[in-house]
Design an enzyme around this catalytic site. Sequence first.
Site, PDB file in Angstrom:
ATOM      1  N   ASN A   9       0.997  -1.065   0.005  1.00 20.43           N
ATOM      2  CA  ASN A   9      -0.188   0.209   0.098  1.00 20.43           C
ATOM      3  C   ASN A   9       0.744   1.189  -0.143  1.00 20.43           C
ATOM      4  O   ASN A   9       1.465   1.549   0.956  1.00 20.43           O
ATOM      5  CB  ASN A   9      -0.943   0.060   1.340  1.00 20.43           C
ATOM      6  CG  ASN A   9      -1.764   1.280   1.284  1.00 20.43           C
ATOM      7  OD1 ASN A   9      -1.975   1.870   0.455  1.00 20.43           O
ATOM      8  ND2 ASN A   9      -2.337   1.457   2.473  1.00 20.43           N
ATOM      9  N   TRP A  10       0.908   1.922  -1.248  1.00 24.75           N
ATOM     10  CA  TRP A  10       1.843   3.104  -1.298  1.00 24.75           C
ATOM     11  C   TRP A  10       1.502   4.218  -0.628  1.00 24.75           C
ATOM     12  O   TRP A  10       2.072   5.260  -0.284  1.00 24.75           O
ATOM     13  CB  TRP A  10       1.975   3.241  -2.734  1.00 24.75           C
ATOM     14  CG  TRP A  10       3.005   2.206  -3.459  1.00 24.75           C
ATOM     15  CD1 TRP A  10       3.826   1.447  -2.825  1.00 24.75           C
ATOM     16  CD2 TRP A  10       3.767   2.461  -4.847  1.00 24.75           C
ATOM     17  NE1 TRP A  10       4.605   0.751  -3.693  1.00 24.75           N
ATOM     18  CE2 TRP A  10       4.546   1.199  -4.866  1.00 24.75           C
ATOM     19  CE3 TRP A  10       3.285   3.230  -5.828  1.00 24.75           C
ATOM     20  CZ2 TRP A  10       4.971   1.052  -6.000  1.00 24.75           C
ATOM     21  CZ3 TRP A  10       3.919   2.833  -7.021  1.00 24.75           C
ATOM     22  CH2 TRP A  10       4.774   1.809  -7.020  1.00 24.75           C
ATOM     23  N   LYS A  11       0.161   4.345  -0.289  1.00 20.65           N
ATOM     24  CA  LYS A  11      -0.415   5.423   0.197  1.00 20.65           C
ATOM     25  C   LYS A  11      -0.387   6.676  -0.669  1.00 20.65           C
ATOM     26  O   LYS A  11      -0.623   6.534  -1.896  1.00 20.65           O
ATOM     27  CB  LYS A  11      -0.020   5.574   1.862  1.00 20.65           C
ATOM     28  CG  LYS A  11      -0.160   4.430   2.569  1.00 20.65           C
ATOM     29  CD  LYS A  11      -0.071   4.659   3.926  1.00 20.65           C
ATOM     30  CE  LYS A  11      -0.150   3.033   4.757  1.00 20.65           C
ATOM     31  NZ  LYS A  11       0.023   3.579   6.125  1.00 20.65           N
ATOM     32  N   HIS A  94      -9.545   1.320   5.330  1.00 17.33           N
ATOM     33  CA  HIS A  94      -8.131   1.242   5.731  1.00 17.33           C
ATOM     34  C   HIS A  94      -8.502   2.467   7.062  1.00 17.33           C
ATOM     35  O   HIS A  94      -9.320   3.538   6.826  1.00 17.33           O
ATOM     36  CB  HIS A  94      -7.160   1.937   5.029  1.00 17.33           C
ATOM     37  CG  HIS A  94      -5.864   2.008   5.418  1.00 17.33           C
ATOM     38  ND1 HIS A  94      -5.266   2.794   6.210  1.00 17.33           N
ATOM     39  CD2 HIS A  94      -4.800   1.013   5.178  1.00 17.33           C
ATOM     40  CE1 HIS A  94      -4.081   2.463   6.578  1.00 17.33           C
ATOM     41  NE2 HIS A  94      -3.635   1.261   5.772  1.00 17.33           N
ATOM     42  N   GLU A  96      -6.798   4.673   8.108  1.00 20.63           N
ATOM     43  CA  GLU A  96      -6.725   6.202   7.619  1.00 20.63           C
ATOM     44  C   GLU A  96      -7.823   6.755   6.743  1.00 20.63           C
ATOM     45  O   GLU A  96      -8.042   7.900   7.029  1.00 20.63           O
ATOM     46  CB  GLU A  96      -5.500   6.470   6.700  1.00 20.63           C
ATOM     47  CG  GLU A  96      -4.363   5.996   7.431  1.00 20.63           C
ATOM     48  CD  GLU A  96      -2.850   5.912   6.703  1.00 20.63           C
ATOM     49  OE1 GLU A  96      -1.785   5.440   7.110  1.00 20.63           O
ATOM     50  OE2 GLU A  96      -3.091   5.632   5.272  1.00 20.63           O
ATOM     51  N   GLU A 166      -5.261  -4.644  10.601  1.00 19.51           N
ATOM     52  CA  GLU A 166      -4.310  -3.815  10.893  1.00 19.51           C
ATOM     53  C   GLU A 166      -4.181  -3.081  12.124  1.00 19.51           C
ATOM     54  O   GLU A 166      -5.289  -2.122  12.194  1.00 19.51           O
ATOM     55  CB  GLU A 166      -4.284  -2.744   9.780  1.00 19.51           C
ATOM     56  CG  GLU A 166      -3.840  -3.364   8.323  1.00 19.51           C
ATOM     57  CD  GLU A 166      -3.161  -2.144   7.526  1.00 19.51           C
ATOM     58  OE1 GLU A 166      -2.109  -2.306   6.771  1.00 19.51           O
ATOM     59  OE2 GLU A 166      -3.999  -1.269   7.195  1.00 19.51           O
ATOM     60  N   GLY A 172       2.986   2.449  10.671  1.00 15.04           N
ATOM     61  CA  GLY A 172       3.722   3.538  10.613  1.00 15.04           C
ATOM     62  C   GLY A 172       4.571   4.045  11.945  1.00 15.04           C
ATOM     63  O   GLY A 172       5.021   4.906  12.044  1.00 15.04           O
ATOM     64  N   SER A 212       3.748  -2.045  10.262  1.00 13.38           N
ATOM     65  CA  SER A 212       5.269  -1.948  10.478  1.00 13.38           C
ATOM     66  C   SER A 212       5.656  -3.528   9.975  1.00 13.38           C
ATOM     67  O   SER A 212       6.589  -3.882  10.688  1.00 13.38           O
ATOM     68  CB  SER A 212       5.607  -1.521  11.725  1.00 13.38           C
ATOM     69  OG  SER A 212       5.066  -0.427  12.057  1.00 13.38           O
TER      70      SER A 212
END
Length: 252
Positions: A9-11, A94, A96, A166, A172, A212
């Site tokens: 997942n490159w975000k 997600h 976020e 997650e 992160g 992570s």
Amino acid sequence: MRKKVIAGNWKMNMLPNETIHFIEELTPLVKDTQNEVILCVPYTDLFYALLTAQNTNIKIGAQNMHFEEEGAYTGEISGKMLKSIQVEYVILGHSERRQYFQETDEIINKKVKAAFQYELKPILCVGETLEEREAGTTEEVITKQTERALEGLSKEQVEKTIIAYEPIWAIGTGKTATKEEANNSIQAIRNKIAQNYGQTVADRVIIQYGGSIKSTNAKELFEMSDIDGGLVGGASLKADEFAKIIQYNKEG
């Protein structure tokens, strides 16, 4: 026997030229893996990623989508649009998206249903906050998120859904759930699916761990009984590091 699925997942990272270079670098490093490889890239990179990944074993996914097919939703992308350019996967729910854009379980459920409408494979994210973990409600939180997100789906659709556990406190932060904690949480999700859709579906559904993941901890996590690979954030931005995670089970 469930396969291992490792998704990056490159975000909000990587420009088109960087995307092309990354895939060209990654391709020879993972061409012999038996694990499924997915890159979930920003919308602006999708076309370039799909083009560069042709004739490789790298699958391409988006990071989000709207639940409506079309309409007055400025800035949004629909499942119909993703399908039109041959995107295969889409990350939904997600943390976020939940945290910064106030996405609810109800919204995520609509998105999962829309993904199946356009034959996209959803990667559904669930996870608890640090406060919820410290309060001892991890299992309750993640099973409820899973149940609500899958509501109204058929057994066949649930079986095709990839679920990514997650823990929000591990995304992160450099902190990772122990392999036992991650496995226990994923077992709880699998048990909830067995309860709602039957043991056969639960035994077949892919449930990843995310939070992570690095090349140094991938092997111990992915070799646990119920962890079927990972959704990788920061470590998926470097081709050599991501390749080591994908090739965690390669001898030598």
